[in-house]
Enzyme design. Structure first.
Site, PDB file in Angstrom:
ATOM      1  N   GLU D  31       0.837  -1.196   0.000  1.00 38.53           N
ATOM      2  CA  GLU D  31       0.000   0.000   0.000  1.00 38.53           C
ATOM      3  C   GLU D  31       0.874   1.249   0.000  1.00 38.53           C
ATOM      4  O   GLU D  31       1.734   1.408   0.863  1.00 38.53           O
ATOM      5  CB  GLU D  31      -0.906  -0.004   1.239  1.00 38.53           C
ATOM      6  CG  GLU D  31      -1.914  -1.139   1.212  1.00 38.53           C
ATOM      7  CD  GLU D  31      -2.444  -1.500   2.590  1.00 38.53           C
ATOM      8  OE1 GLU D  31      -2.301  -0.684   3.510  1.00 38.53           O
ATOM      9  OE2 GLU D  31      -2.973  -2.612   2.738  1.00 38.53           O
ATOM     10  N   GLU D  62      -4.219  -6.442   2.973  1.00 44.24           N
ATOM     11  CA  GLU D  62      -2.997  -7.047   3.506  1.00 44.24           C
ATOM     12  C   GLU D  62      -2.903  -8.553   3.290  1.00 44.24           C
ATOM     13  O   GLU D  62      -1.837  -9.051   2.902  1.00 44.24           O
ATOM     14  CB  GLU D  62      -2.844  -6.718   4.994  1.00 44.24           C
ATOM     15  CG  GLU D  62      -2.398  -5.291   5.291  1.00 44.24           C
ATOM     16  CD  GLU D  62      -3.511  -4.266   5.217  1.00 44.24           C
ATOM     17  OE1 GLU D  62      -4.675  -4.682   5.017  1.00 44.24           O
ATOM     18  OE2 GLU D  62      -3.244  -3.070   5.368  1.00 44.24           O
ATOM     19  N   ASP D  87       1.518  -3.835  12.999  1.00 45.68           N
ATOM     20  CA  ASP D  87       0.236  -4.081  13.654  1.00 45.68           C
ATOM     21  C   ASP D  87      -0.770  -4.776  12.735  1.00 45.68           C
ATOM     22  O   ASP D  87      -1.735  -5.355  13.217  1.00 45.68           O
ATOM     23  CB  ASP D  87      -0.362  -2.752  14.113  1.00 45.68           C
ATOM     24  CG  ASP D  87       0.602  -1.938  14.946  1.00 45.68           C
ATOM     25  OD1 ASP D  87       0.371  -1.801  16.147  1.00 45.68           O
ATOM     26  OD2 ASP D  87       1.610  -1.441  14.387  1.00 45.68           O
ATOM     27  N   PHE D  88      -0.564  -4.684  11.433  1.00 42.12           N
ATOM     28  CA  PHE D  88      -1.501  -5.324  10.514  1.00 42.12           C
ATOM     29  C   PHE D  88      -1.117  -6.773  10.225  1.00 42.12           C
ATOM     30  O   PHE D  88      -1.757  -7.454   9.434  1.00 42.12           O
ATOM     31  CB  PHE D  88      -1.588  -4.556   9.181  1.00 42.12           C
ATOM     32  CG  PHE D  88      -1.767  -3.070   9.331  1.00 42.12           C
ATOM     33  CD1 PHE D  88      -2.348  -2.519  10.469  1.00 42.12           C
ATOM     34  CD2 PHE D  88      -1.354  -2.210   8.321  1.00 42.12           C
ATOM     35  CE1 PHE D  88      -2.498  -1.147  10.608  1.00 42.12           C
ATOM     36  CE2 PHE D  88      -1.507  -0.836   8.449  1.00 42.12           C
ATOM     37  CZ  PHE D  88      -2.072  -0.297   9.590  1.00 42.12           C
ATOM     38  N   HIS D 131      -1.321   0.855  16.202  1.00 47.85           N
ATOM     39  CA  HIS D 131      -0.277   1.351  15.295  1.00 47.85           C
ATOM     40  C   HIS D 131       1.062   1.542  16.016  1.00 47.85           C
ATOM     41  O   HIS D 131       1.893   2.328  15.551  1.00 47.85           O
ATOM     42  CB  HIS D 131      -0.682   2.694  14.675  1.00 47.85           C
ATOM     43  CG  HIS D 131      -1.596   2.591  13.494  1.00 47.85           C
ATOM     44  ND1 HIS D 131      -2.860   2.058  13.575  1.00 47.85           N
ATOM     45  CD2 HIS D 131      -1.441   2.952  12.189  1.00 47.85           C
ATOM     46  CE1 HIS D 131      -3.434   2.118  12.380  1.00 47.85           C
ATOM     47  NE2 HIS D 131      -2.600   2.647  11.525  1.00 47.85           N
TER      48      HIS D 131
HETATM   49  C1  LIG Z   1      -5.504  -2.608   7.828  1.00 45.09           C
HETATM   50  C2  LIG Z   1      -4.948  -1.278   7.565  1.00 45.09           C
HETATM   51  N1  LIG Z   1      -4.225  -1.088   6.456  1.00 45.09           N
HETATM   52  C3  LIG Z   1      -3.689   0.106   6.192  1.00 45.09           C
HETATM   53  C4  LIG Z   1      -3.860   1.150   7.042  1.00 45.09           C
HETATM   54  C5  LIG Z   1      -3.226   2.493   6.768  1.00 45.09           C
HETATM   55  N2  LIG Z   1      -4.279   3.390   6.337  1.00 45.09           N
HETATM   56  C6  LIG Z   1      -4.928   4.171   7.217  1.00 45.09           C
HETATM   57  S1  LIG Z   1      -6.182   5.015   6.511  1.00 45.09           S
HETATM   58  C7  LIG Z   1      -5.821   4.370   4.993  1.00 45.09           C
HETATM   59  C8  LIG Z   1      -6.647   4.768   3.821  1.00 45.09           C
HETATM   60  C9  LIG Z   1      -8.071   4.423   4.057  1.00 45.09           C
HETATM   61  O1  LIG Z   1      -8.829   4.864   2.998  1.00 45.09           O
HETATM   62  P1  LIG Z   1     -10.389   4.900   3.134  1.00 45.09           P
HETATM   63  O2  LIG Z   1     -10.851   3.614   3.699  1.00 45.09           O
HETATM   64  O3  LIG Z   1     -10.929   5.302   1.847  1.00 45.09           O
HETATM   65  O4  LIG Z   1     -10.666   5.984   4.246  1.00 45.09           O
HETATM   66  P2  LIG Z   1     -10.325   7.525   4.146  1.00 45.09           P
HETATM   67  O5  LIG Z   1      -8.971   7.695   4.765  1.00 45.09           O
HETATM   68  O6  LIG Z   1     -10.372   7.924   2.744  1.00 45.09           O
HETATM   69  O7  LIG Z   1     -11.380   8.153   4.959  1.00 45.09           O
HETATM   70  C10 LIG Z   1      -4.760   3.501   5.053  1.00 45.09           C
HETATM   71  C11 LIG Z   1      -4.206   2.764   3.923  1.00 45.09           C
HETATM   72  C12 LIG Z   1      -4.609   0.899   8.208  1.00 45.09           C
HETATM   73  N3  LIG Z   1      -4.795   1.837   9.116  1.00 45.09           N
HETATM   74  N4  LIG Z   1      -5.157  -0.317   8.425  1.00 45.09           N
END
Ligand SMILES: Cc1ncc(C[n+]2csc(CCOP(=O)(O)OP(=O)(O)O)c2C)c(N)n1
Ligand SMILES: Cc1ncc(C[n+]2csc(CCOP(=O)(O)OP(=O)(O)O)c2C)c(N)n1
Ligand SMILES: [Mg+2]
Ligand SMILES: [Mg+2]
Lengths: 330, 345, 345, 330
Positions: D31, D62, D87-88, D131
């Site tokens: 990602e 993931e 953490d993931f 995290h």
């Molecule tokens: C399982 C997991 N993978 C990756 C992340 C890192 N991360 C946090 S927010 C995000 C983007 C999420 O996008 P979306 O679901 O569209 O929510 P938005 O931030 O746009 O509100 C990512 C990749 C995470 N927190 N948890």
């Protein structure tokens, strides 16, 4: 009810059944827990008594099974979720370790997650590398998760009953090699205190600390050692979280020697914790390092010969004690 | 595909399909025998009887170099892709002469030389690997396709959708084959989902998706050929194949959760006898010729049992091997560690 | 919803929506300030500016007793469901006076009394809990609905599909709300999937599913009302709400991966100013009245900052609390263990 | 290239970049590794040099990211997958532990899974319970997975280069608190042997064994202790699998005292293994039990005060040494 003779499997079913009769909020949820009656038959025919709204067959969706149990536990139900094999815990570790285990803490104590995750592990069925593991180490390493692993028929009943009364999530790991084992249980007797280890055998020469099926291997080994003049105590931990050192400490201090026996792989697992902890608590009394008899640091083979020898056997326990200089070879 | 036959035979596609399907069925019957004789390693044996058209129809549409993963019910698929019954049966018996030296067993058979990236005992566990194989094919320009075979039960697993999404997004040479035998263990598909038209899900992720009736191996093969050609061109697909699981989930399961009537009806959906009937009715093969073929296959598969039974368990020395690559130190056995610890003085 | 206002105001739905959306926006702006002032606990602050109609439109359609989970960008949703800005801001600052005593922070705000089962820092992590809440509602006969709020990014997570499947299969009172702000961090939706019509996936699992334009909070509310009523009757749904993430992913992200033109265009999709304009144009409220309202809200949210800043960090004693239930022994601190070990003689 | 001064982050990028230049089969997948340049900037601008077919931005999936890396590694690519936060890892444990770790073994040695899973962990950003974890214990408990955790800039480069040459899956855990740390690295110098610990400080009184960021805390503590007249050696393990005892054994035997310092939670974690192992190897030489200084058995709070004190600090290390009776208080 008075003392009854039954099997580990039936004792588990009795515990579930009684809890469901007493408390409408208890539900079972998992793959094949209903119509099929559980992959190992633990929940057989329960759907007939309690209906499909309380004995819930799910799609094959381990992460969401655990996640749904978390949500149910937060909103008034008392879910007992089932993972058919502990080997599948990997796909649920996020829901288990990041959600169930941390919700009370992250939310400042507002709410708990009173759920039980029942599953089973261990070797014994030539089920191969993905169906034979002992993964309690992952769970024990996760703060917030209670961990119970019954070795006896009585504990199959009582520990499960107690697990279902805990305010926090409990991972309850049965052993696939014990389901048909017979033993006695008195469902009405007051159970041993939750979190308290059981001394199944006294012995002045050595303390063997174990849990789940390996308790029986330890007892078998202790019998053989007794015939060689070595008296080994055997302690069944019953729960790995809470972990009871008050029972173990004086015993090890008296014997001066301890062995831990675990089916989980050795490195960084339960046996490591037990060995480190006993050493911390009893250092000045130990004549030898705590002996770790644990699963090999390898995957489990389907070949029965390799499978059997990938985890501790009574032979290995006996041989190890002999190596100390106690017993036959001494 | 590895079969040695001597009699001249009609050179038709359907005949070949029949032969391969019959080989699968007979092999599986022999696996059942192996178990009854107490020679299998354990009872976790999942027979693909009733599902032969999926294995053979799709298998025939694949090319050399194409790779695949299977679920736990994958014997037939691997046979259809060229496996030697001897080494398969030996693996199922947990013998050293098996494909994986007796470590893997029925649920973990693999053979890299035939493109078999592995059977899997985790429902859905082998699916994302074909996305990776698709990336390899794309980046290395191999022109190969990678096929994931799995059951309807795997449609409960989120990783399937993650994989479908990636394959569609990256236009990878992947085909997802869902062998819908109507059951995941004791759970009929209508108790596992509100919408059993499984291919609709894949379509929603942007894959070309369809369902074909597994009764006709020719239909399966036609669909698979088209979809594999598409996949090779970067248009990944999802093919659901409707069939019926003739027997229990694994060897000890007698399917008490199925009404007799249902089973009898379900077993009507028999791709092997359908092919046989069609061969005979259309005059493509005589009853006698097919009987002779069946006998040949019986002998072949009897041989596989003999081979498996004659094999030996892997030696104890194999136990610490293959955890890491050759040349890397093996993990120290517990007993060796203990000896060292106790021999310190 | 907890806002204390004094001036008489037009009693219309749109006005109320505007007020709540403005509260959300102003709150989020203040969160940004809190960060700039170095008073936030960390920089993992995800503002929902641009997404107010989702929070307010769906929030308004929910009833007392309904439960919900949110993703990491959930401040607005919780405000719309009655949160006190003071305690929210204090939690974001990691203070003891916050909703979770300063342990949770922006990504782990929860409040059981308002049905908030928790924000989540795991993308998709909070989704299956609503399935469980749906089971509780069904079995306990509470008549409540449970709503999962998540972003478009969560449609990459398999657990979403597992949850959708269960909700549809068991006909649970659940609504899945996908706030499609077009981005998961730096990844625009068209780089995350081949088919961005996200609701089609839910439909394929048997849910009632649709997409609504988040520019109009009234449209969002209409859709949500209908779908929540359906959910309450055992027909779970999936509602995608199209909007645009006005700013970076978190406080330090300046969205260098977006063209200026794109951002400018995206910010045209502003549900707050759209509602304001409509109120004025249709004569439902005067500019002056709205300005006065805005000022009131400014003051409310300034108060939240003051409250947060005035708060204290949780005491060290809180550290070992809440790992297990009250009454259970607390984990032994490392230093206590070491003291014990070393004081042995 | 000669010795350069750079950051941990840039050293990682250099390692990835050079490997990708040398070997077309290396890909990055995860990602935000591409356009965004990595959540912590490690892969910044690499997509521009290597293109979207080799620097692959993924959906937020993931489990499938790890699964796809497994399949790619089996079919000719050398994937470096990225998990944004360790953490993931929970949601990927099935692909990691049941697939990547076991494939070589289950399939009888036919094939390996030469992939690297890069991720980062640890506290320091008020990122909360989901995290901020240090989950290397799960990985170390899984046979088949190599585990590298660089503490220095030089190791960020060299260990990652070496990880990418391993025939087996390597989990490579960076520390979020180290990315901006500066240090020297000579990319052309022959690296320390893979699997070999580094002695960063000699000291006759006590051996502190650590890894990742805690190495720096141990060094800081050792400095302070030196001013109190206590000489603590500091060993950086660099890799937890393989685990190097040949370096540690003689040092502990000479000093008679050992402390292990790990950010992971104490119970059943890495510190338990290290303590158990050192005790096994050096029992007769130990004057005290091996001291475990590890993460508390609790989730991590977002509150900076609680966060900081949830894992070992230099203060805790110093105080512990003083408790032994060495140093200021003695
Ligand atoms: C399982 C997991 N993978 C990756 C992340 C890192 N991360 C946090 S927010 C995000 C983007 C999420 O996008 P979306 O679901 O569209 O929510 P938005 O931030 O746009 O509100 C990512 C990749 C995470 N927190 N948890
Ligand atoms: C992750 C996981 N969950 C559960 C199981 C137990 N299990 C093995 S096969 C099976 C049913 C699978 O059904 P399907 O995918 O339709 O395949 P079939 O057996 O019908 O061929 C189940 C539940 C498993 N092996 N792995
Ligand atoms: Mg099936
Ligand atoms: Mg988004």
């Amino acid at each position: 009810m008075a003392t009854i003779e039954t099997t580990y499997r039936d004792a588990l079913r009795l515990a579930l059944t009684e809890a469901m009769r007493e408390d409408d909020s208890v539900i079972l949820i998992g793959e094949e827990v209903g119509v099929y009656g559980g992959a190992y038959g633990v929940t057989k025919a329960m759907i007939e008594e309690f209906g499909a709204h309380r004995v819930i067959d799910t799609p094959i969706s381990e992460p969401a099974i655990v996640g749904a149990a978390v949500g149910a536990a937060m909103t008034g139900l008392r879910p007992v979720a089932e993972l058919m094999y502990v080997d599948f815990v990997g796909m649920t570790m996020d829901q288990l370790a990041n959600q169930a285990a941390k919700i009370r803490y992250m939310f400042g104590g507002q709410i708990g997650v009173p759920m039980v995750l029942r599953t089973q592990g261990g070797t014994g069925r030539s089920a191969g590398a993905q169906h034979s593991q002992s993964l309690e180490g992952y769970v024990m390493h996760t703060p917030g998760l209670r961990l119970a692993m019954p070795a006896t028929v009585a504990d199959a009943y009582h520990l499960l009953r107690q697990a279902m009364r805990q305010p926090d999530p409990v991972v309850f790991i049965e052993h696939k090699g014990l389901y048909t084992m017979k033993g006695e249980v008195d469902p009405d007797a007051p159970p041993a205190e939750w979190g308290r280890a059981a001394v199944l055998r006294e012995g002045a020469d050595l303390v063997i600390v174990s849990y789940s099926r390996q308790v029986h291997y330890a007892l078998a080994a202790a019998e053989r050692l007794a015939s060689e003049g070595v008296e080994a105590a055997v302690v069944d931990l019953r729960t790995l979280n809470p972990l009871d050192f008050d029972t173990i400490r004086p015993m090890v201090e008296a014997a001066g020697r301890a062995m831990v026996v675990s089916e989980g792989v050795m490195t960084s697992g339960v046996a490591a914790e037990l060995a480190a902890r006993i050493t911390e608590e009893c250092f000045d009394f130990l004549e030898d390092p705590v002996l770790r008899v644990a699963g090999e640091d390898i995957p489990i083979s389907v070949s029965p010969l390799l499978e059997t020898n990938s985890v501790p056997t009574p032979d290995l326990i006996v041989d190890t004690v002999r190596k100390i200089g106690l017993g036959a070879a001494a | 595909m590895a079969t040695s036959m001597t009699a001249p035979r009609p050179n038709t596609r359907l005949y070949d399909f029949y032969r391969e399907m019959r080989r699968v069925r007979t092999f599986e019957e022999r696996v059942g025998e192996l178990f009854v004789r107490g020679q299998s390693a354990g009872s976790m044996l999942h027979l693909s009887i009733g599902e032969e058209s999926a294995a053979v129809g799709v298998g025939a549409a694949m090319q050399a170099g194409d790779t695949f993963t299977t679920h736990h019910r994958g014997h037939g698929i691997f046979l259809a892709r060229g496996a030697e019954p001897d080494r398969m049966m030996a693996e199922i018996a947990g013998k050293e002469s098996g494909y994986c030296g007796g470590k893997g067993g029925s649920m973990h058979i693999a053979d890299m030389s035939l493109g078999h990236l592995g059977a899997n005992a985790i429902v859905g566990g082998g699916i994302p690997a074909v996305v990776g194989a698709g990336l390899s094919a794309r980046n290395l320009g191999t022109g190969t396709v990678s096929v994931a075979f799995f059951g309807d039960g795997a449609t409960g697993q989120g990783i399937l959708y993650e994989s479908l999404n990636m394959a569609a997004l990256w236009q990878l040479p992947c085909l997802f084959v869902c062998i819908n035998n109507q059951y995941g263990m004791g759970t009929r598909i209508d108790r596992a989902t509100a919408n059993p038209n499984l291919h609709e899900r894949a379509a929603a992720f942007g894959l070309s998706a369809r369902t074909v009736d597994g009764l006709s191996v020719e239909d399966v093969a036609d669909a698979a050929e088209e979809m594999i050609a598409d996949a090779r061109a970067g248009r990944p697909g999802f093919l659901a194949i409707d069939c019926y699981r003739f027997f229990g989930h694994a060897r000890k399961d007698k399917s008490p959760y199925r009404a007799d009537g249902e089973e009898a009806a379900g077993r009507q959906k028999d791709p092997v006898s359908a092919a046989r009937t069609k061969l005979i009715v259309s005059g493509l093969a005589s009853v006698e010729a097919l009987d002779a073929l069946d006998k040949e296959i019986d002998a072949e598969m009897d041989g596989a049992i003999d081979f498996a039974v004659a094999g030996t368990e892997p030696p104890m020395a194999a136990m610490f091997r293959d955890v890491y690559a050759p040349g890397e130190p093996e993990p120290e056995p517990v007993s060796a560690r203990l000896s060292r610890v106790l021999a310190r003085d």
